[in-house]
Motif scaffolding. Sequence first.
Motif, PDB file in Angstrom:
ATOM      1  N   MET A   1       0.837  -1.192   0.000  1.00  0.00           N
ATOM      2  CA  MET A   1       0.000   0.000   0.000  1.00  0.00           C
ATOM      3  C   MET A   1       0.881   1.254   0.000  1.00  0.00           C
ATOM      4  N   PHE A   2       0.497   2.234  -0.839  1.00  0.00           N
ATOM      5  CA  PHE A   2       1.267   3.488  -0.920  1.00  0.00           C
ATOM      6  C   PHE A   2       0.821   4.440   0.186  1.00  0.00           C
ATOM      7  N   PHE A  29      13.440   6.062   6.445  1.00  0.00           N
ATOM      8  CA  PHE A  29      14.681   6.180   5.689  1.00  0.00           C
ATOM      9  C   PHE A  29      14.398   6.040   4.184  1.00  0.00           C
ATOM     10  N   PHE A  30      15.173   6.796   3.362  1.00  0.00           N
ATOM     11  CA  PHE A  30      15.112   6.598   1.905  1.00  0.00           C
ATOM     12  C   PHE A  30      16.516   6.787   1.345  1.00  0.00           C
ATOM     13  N   HIS A  31      16.755   6.205   0.179  1.00  0.00           N
ATOM     14  CA  HIS A  31      18.041   6.327  -0.502  1.00  0.00           C
ATOM     15  C   HIS A  31      17.795   6.864  -1.914  1.00  0.00           C
ATOM     16  N   ARG A  51       6.036   3.118  -1.093  1.00  0.00           N
ATOM     17  CA  ARG A  51       5.697   1.927  -0.304  1.00  0.00           C
ATOM     18  C   ARG A  51       6.747   1.759   0.799  1.00  0.00           C
ATOM     19  N   ILE A  52       6.307   1.197   1.947  1.00  0.00           N
ATOM     20  CA  ILE A  52       7.231   0.927   3.055  1.00  0.00           C
ATOM     21  C   ILE A  52       7.609  -0.555   2.990  1.00  0.00           C
ATOM     22  N   VAL A  53       8.906  -0.781   2.847  1.00  0.00           N
ATOM     23  CA  VAL A  53       9.406  -2.155   2.756  1.00  0.00           C
ATOM     24  C   VAL A  53      10.494  -2.358   3.815  1.00  0.00           C
ATOM     25  N   GLU A  54      10.814  -3.629   4.040  1.00  0.00           N
ATOM     26  CA  GLU A  54      11.859  -3.967   5.027  1.00  0.00           C
ATOM     27  C   GLU A  54      13.065  -4.495   4.264  1.00  0.00           C
ATOM     28  N   GLU A  55      14.249  -4.005   4.644  1.00  0.00           N
ATOM     29  CA  GLU A  55      15.489  -4.446   4.022  1.00  0.00           C
ATOM     30  C   GLU A  55      16.573  -4.522   5.086  1.00  0.00           C
ATOM     31  N   ASN A  56      17.142  -5.738   5.235  1.00  0.00           N
ATOM     32  CA  ASN A  56      18.165  -5.987   6.264  1.00  0.00           C
ATOM     33  C   ASN A  56      17.671  -5.613   7.667  1.00  0.00           C
ATOM     34  N   GLY A  57      16.398  -5.914   7.944  1.00  0.00           N
ATOM     35  CA  GLY A  57      15.848  -5.685   9.273  1.00  0.00           C
ATOM     36  C   GLY A  57      15.478  -4.238   9.541  1.00  0.00           C
ATOM     37  N   LYS A  60      12.282   1.052   5.044  1.00  0.00           N
ATOM     38  CA  LYS A  60      12.708   2.140   4.157  1.00  0.00           C
ATOM     39  C   LYS A  60      11.619   2.385   3.120  1.00  0.00           C
ATOM     40  N   ALA A  61      11.773   3.486   2.396  1.00  0.00           N
ATOM     41  CA  ALA A  61      10.813   3.842   1.341  1.00  0.00           C
ATOM     42  C   ALA A  61      11.251   3.205   0.029  1.00  0.00           C
ATOM     43  N   ASP A  62      10.288   2.661  -0.702  1.00  0.00           N
ATOM     44  CA  ASP A  62      10.579   2.007  -1.975  1.00  0.00           C
ATOM     45  C   ASP A  62       9.493   2.402  -2.986  1.00  0.00           C
ATOM     46  N   GLN A  63       9.834   2.248  -4.296  1.00  0.00           N
ATOM     47  CA  GLN A  63       8.907   2.630  -5.364  1.00  0.00           C
ATOM     48  C   GLN A  63       8.411   4.071  -5.178  1.00  0.00           C
TER      49      GLN A  63
END
Length: 245
Positions: A1-2, A29-31, A51-57, A60-63
Amino acid sequence: MFVEGEIKSYIIERGFGFIAIDGESKDLFFHIKDFPNKSVEPKLGEKLKFRIVEENGKLKADQIVRLDLKQNTAALEDVPQQRSYSNNSASPRFNERNSKGRIFTIIGLIIIAVLAVVVYNKYQDYRQAQQLKAQQLMQQQVQIVEQQREALGDLPDRVLSEEGQRNLEDQTYLTNKPRSEKVSASIEKQNAVQHQQPSQFKCDGRQHCSQMNSRAEAEWFVQHCPDNKMDGDGDKIPCENDSRW
């Protein structure tokens, strides 16, 4: 969900930052690598959808979708249409100016053509006048020759010309004849008159011009009576300074 949020901070040298999410106390967090357009740097307060996703625990923001950048792009896309409309609206004026320019050019060419015709007609009139004048001079010469023929007879033109030349030479000779020859001619004329008519004068002792009654009497006295004082320069013409005759 956005979800939607806005950039709260961004570190340019390291290429990451944090997004403040509406209704959330913790920033996300975003990159920069997750941004669709990396050529335009993220700005503080810029609105995003992601979208809010999980990366390495970690979350972060994605898409990521850049809402402000999309609106600016849409606005820029509308600008050419407006310019095109403006150009279309200006086209009638441009066409009108071109039409006026063509009209003025045509009028100028017509004026030049009319002036050229007028000048040409004047030149033709001048040539006709010169030709007419030359014809009149030729006719006058023909009339002069005919008059000479009537006066001298049916002679060639060369003879008529020679006759005119002789008359001119005679007139020039008489005009330039020396004074002594004029005096001799005058004396000869007087002698001829005297031989034709008996003298009406006689020597009676008068010696001066003031005593003479006419120039003819003074001339008779100079030729026939001695000791007169009426010919001071000895040219046989008496009383030259007497204003009575």
